[in-house]
Design an enzyme around this catalytic site. Structure first.
Site, PDB file in Angstrom:
ATOM      1  N   GLY A  32       0.825  -1.209   0.000  1.00  0.00           N
ATOM      2  CA  GLY A  32       0.000   0.000   0.000  1.00  0.00           C
ATOM      3  C   GLY A  32       0.862   1.263   0.000  1.00  0.00           C
ATOM      4  CG  ASN A  80       2.411   3.739  -5.341  1.00  0.00           C
ATOM      5  OD1 ASN A  80       3.123   4.641  -5.748  1.00  0.00           O
ATOM      6  ND2 ASN A  80       2.718   2.450  -5.493  1.00  0.00           N
ATOM      7  CG  HIS A 108       9.838  -1.283  -2.264  1.00  0.00           C
ATOM      8  ND1 HIS A 108       8.666  -0.924  -1.659  1.00  0.00           N
ATOM      9  CD2 HIS A 108       9.650  -1.058  -3.590  1.00  0.00           C
ATOM     10  CE1 HIS A 108       7.815  -0.486  -2.598  1.00  0.00           C
ATOM     11  NE2 HIS A 108       8.396  -0.555  -3.769  1.00  0.00           N
ATOM     12  CB  SER A 112      -1.076  -7.259  -4.017  1.00  0.00           C
ATOM     13  OG  SER A 112      -0.935  -5.984  -4.587  1.00  0.00           O
ATOM     14  CG  PHE A 168      -9.380   1.543  -4.130  1.00  0.00           C
ATOM     15  CD1 PHE A 168      -8.066   1.104  -4.236  1.00  0.00           C
ATOM     16  CD2 PHE A 168     -10.281   1.171  -5.121  1.00  0.00           C
ATOM     17  CE1 PHE A 168      -7.660   0.314  -5.300  1.00  0.00           C
ATOM     18  CE2 PHE A 168      -9.882   0.384  -6.195  1.00  0.00           C
ATOM     19  CZ  PHE A 168      -8.571  -0.047  -6.273  1.00  0.00           C
ATOM     20  CG  MET A 194      -5.829   7.681  -4.106  1.00  0.00           C
ATOM     21  SD  MET A 194      -4.628   6.920  -2.985  1.00  0.00           S
ATOM     22  CE  MET A 194      -3.155   6.878  -4.007  1.00  0.00           C
TER      23      MET A 194
HETATM   24  P1  A3P Z   1      -4.227  -4.893  -4.385  1.00  0.00           P
HETATM   25  O1  A3P Z   1      -3.352  -5.384  -5.485  1.00  0.00           O
HETATM   26  O2  A3P Z   1      -4.502  -5.941  -3.348  1.00  0.00           O
HETATM   27  O3  A3P Z   1      -5.473  -4.242  -4.869  1.00  0.00           O
HETATM   28  P2  A3P Z   1       1.836  -0.624  -3.456  1.00  0.00           P
HETATM   29  O4  A3P Z   1       1.427   0.796  -3.618  1.00  0.00           O
HETATM   30  O5  A3P Z   1       2.744  -0.834  -2.267  1.00  0.00           O
HETATM   31  O6  A3P Z   1       2.346  -1.198  -4.715  1.00  0.00           O
HETATM   32  O7  A3P Z   1       0.530  -1.421  -3.043  1.00  0.00           O
HETATM   33  C1  A3P Z   1      -0.504  -1.630  -3.950  1.00  0.00           C
HETATM   34  C2  A3P Z   1      -1.727  -2.142  -3.229  1.00  0.00           C
HETATM   35  O8  A3P Z   1      -2.330  -1.059  -2.488  1.00  0.00           O
HETATM   36  C3  A3P Z   1      -2.776  -2.645  -4.214  1.00  0.00           C
HETATM   37  O9  A3P Z   1      -3.405  -3.762  -3.575  1.00  0.00           O
HETATM   38  C4  A3P Z   1      -3.674  -1.424  -4.311  1.00  0.00           C
HETATM   39  O10 A3P Z   1      -4.972  -1.691  -4.796  1.00  0.00           O
HETATM   40  C5  A3P Z   1      -3.689  -0.942  -2.880  1.00  0.00           C
HETATM   41  N1  A3P Z   1      -4.155   0.448  -2.769  1.00  0.00           N
HETATM   42  C6  A3P Z   1      -3.750   1.507  -3.501  1.00  0.00           C
HETATM   43  N2  A3P Z   1      -4.422   2.613  -3.160  1.00  0.00           N
HETATM   44  C7  A3P Z   1      -5.279   2.269  -2.181  1.00  0.00           C
HETATM   45  C8  A3P Z   1      -6.256   2.989  -1.422  1.00  0.00           C
HETATM   46  N3  A3P Z   1      -6.492   4.275  -1.618  1.00  0.00           N
HETATM   47  N4  A3P Z   1      -6.955   2.297  -0.488  1.00  0.00           N
HETATM   48  C9  A3P Z   1      -6.732   0.985  -0.304  1.00  0.00           C
HETATM   49  N5  A3P Z   1      -5.832   0.257  -0.991  1.00  0.00           N
HETATM   50  C10 A3P Z   1      -5.104   0.880  -1.926  1.00  0.00           C
END
Ligand code: A3P
Length: 290
Positions: free
Chosen positions: A45, A47, A106, A136, A227, A230
């Site tokens: 999560g 981003n 990371h 994910s 979500f 975004m």
């Molecule tokens: P999923 O693939 O399970 O949907 P990162 O940014 O570390 O790459 O993580 C990506 C994960 O964070 C994805 O999970 C994405 O959908 C989720 N994500 C991104 N924005 C989000 C938000 N506003 N609320 C909840 N989850 C979010």
């Protein structure tokens, strides 16, 4: 996948995003005490939380118009956020930025520049349950041309459990961060607690980094970080990768792919590596992985 990756200090990284030269330059990077650092394993999560941190810094800067304008210019370039991404020259470019820098990584804590602890920079460490991270990461690896892809979920699952994925083992990562769990300059937070009570999480983050924020400003940050918001905005914030990055944003999506045998294997791995640790307790395996 071998031709898309290189190994640095025993961990795999994608050649299209990282380079040994940038890792070397990072060693002498000077962190500042007012830096806003986010650490998290891929797909935790990052981003989402980065958008929140960026919004908090912007709101905080409203009182300083010049710095705000300077920051907007830099945001457009946006190449510097992840410490280990990009060219080695970027550290020189971000040296004198006249505003709080939002930086992410990371990397394992042992691979971070020593100036972070020396200069008392604060780190927000984000974690997410290993099952949802794995699912994910699988979808992301196959959707994102910059990362090695996998033919099947089974193949990815095995690589994930063995730590043969880019940025290395989830379990090693968590074990290393767990060693810092009592460090006052590191705040630990989970994806799941933010999903369940975002305003509480955002308030804790605000206090930790000492942002001054009105209720109105906080509410605006909340609205922009849902979500849905975004996802709708993803093309302008993340270009063509937007729709791969914002996939489901849910807890328990692991149930769509895990077999019973994989479930048991993950259970064993968790028991062996994390069940007894404080960070392991914080991710609430029993609640989110059953
Ligand atoms: P999923 O693939 O399970 O949907 P990162 O940014 O570390 O790459 O993580 C990506 C994960 O964070 C994805 O999970 C994405 O959908 C989720 N994500 C991104 N924005 C989000 C938000 N506003 N609320 C909840 N989850 C979010």
């Amino acid at each position: 996948p071998e031709e898309n990756v290189f190994s640095y200090k025993g961990v795999l990284y994608p050649v299209l995003l990282c380079s040994p030269a940038t890792f070397e330059a990072l060693e002498s990077f000077e962190a500042r005490s007012d830096d806003v650092l986010l650490a998290g394993y891929p797909k935790s999560g990052n981003n989402w939380i980065l958008q929140i941190l960026n919004d908090l810094v912007t709101a905080d800067l409203k009182k300083n118009k010049e710095a705000l304008e300077e920051r907007m210019k830099h945001e457009e370039k946006g190449d510097y956020t992840f410490l280990e991404f990009g060219d080695p020259g970027k550290f020189e470019r971000i040296k004198k930025l006249p505003f709080r820098r939002v930086l992410a990584t990371h990397l394992l804590p042992g691979c971070l520049p020593t100036s972070i602890s020396k200069n008392n920079a604060k780190i927000l460490m984000l974690s997410r349950n290993p099952k949802d991270v794995a699912v994910s990461y699988f979808h992301f690896s196959n959707g994102m041309p910059l990362l090695p892809s996998f033919k099947t979920w089974d193949e990815f699952f095995n690589a994930f459990v063995c730590g043969e994925v880019v940025w290395g083992s989830y379990f090693d990562y968590m074990i290393e961060w767990n060693k810092r769990i009592n460090n006052k300059n590191i705040m630990f937070i989970t994806y799941e607690e933010l999903k369940e009570n975002l305003i509480l999480g955002v308030k804790k983050i605000t206090e930790f980094f000492e942002f001054s924020m009105t209720e109105e400003e906080l509410q605006a940050v909340m609205d922009r970080s849902s979500f849905q918001a975004m996802n709708e905005n993803s093309h302008s914030t993340h270009g063509t990768f937007g729709n791969i990055l914002f996939r489901k944003g849910a807890i328990s999506d692991w149930k769509t792919l895990f077999t019973e045998a994989q479930n048991q294997e993950m259970e064993r791995k968790f028991e062996e590596c994390l069940a007894e640790t404080k960070l392991g307790a914080k991710i609430m395996y029993k609640k989110y992985c059953k």
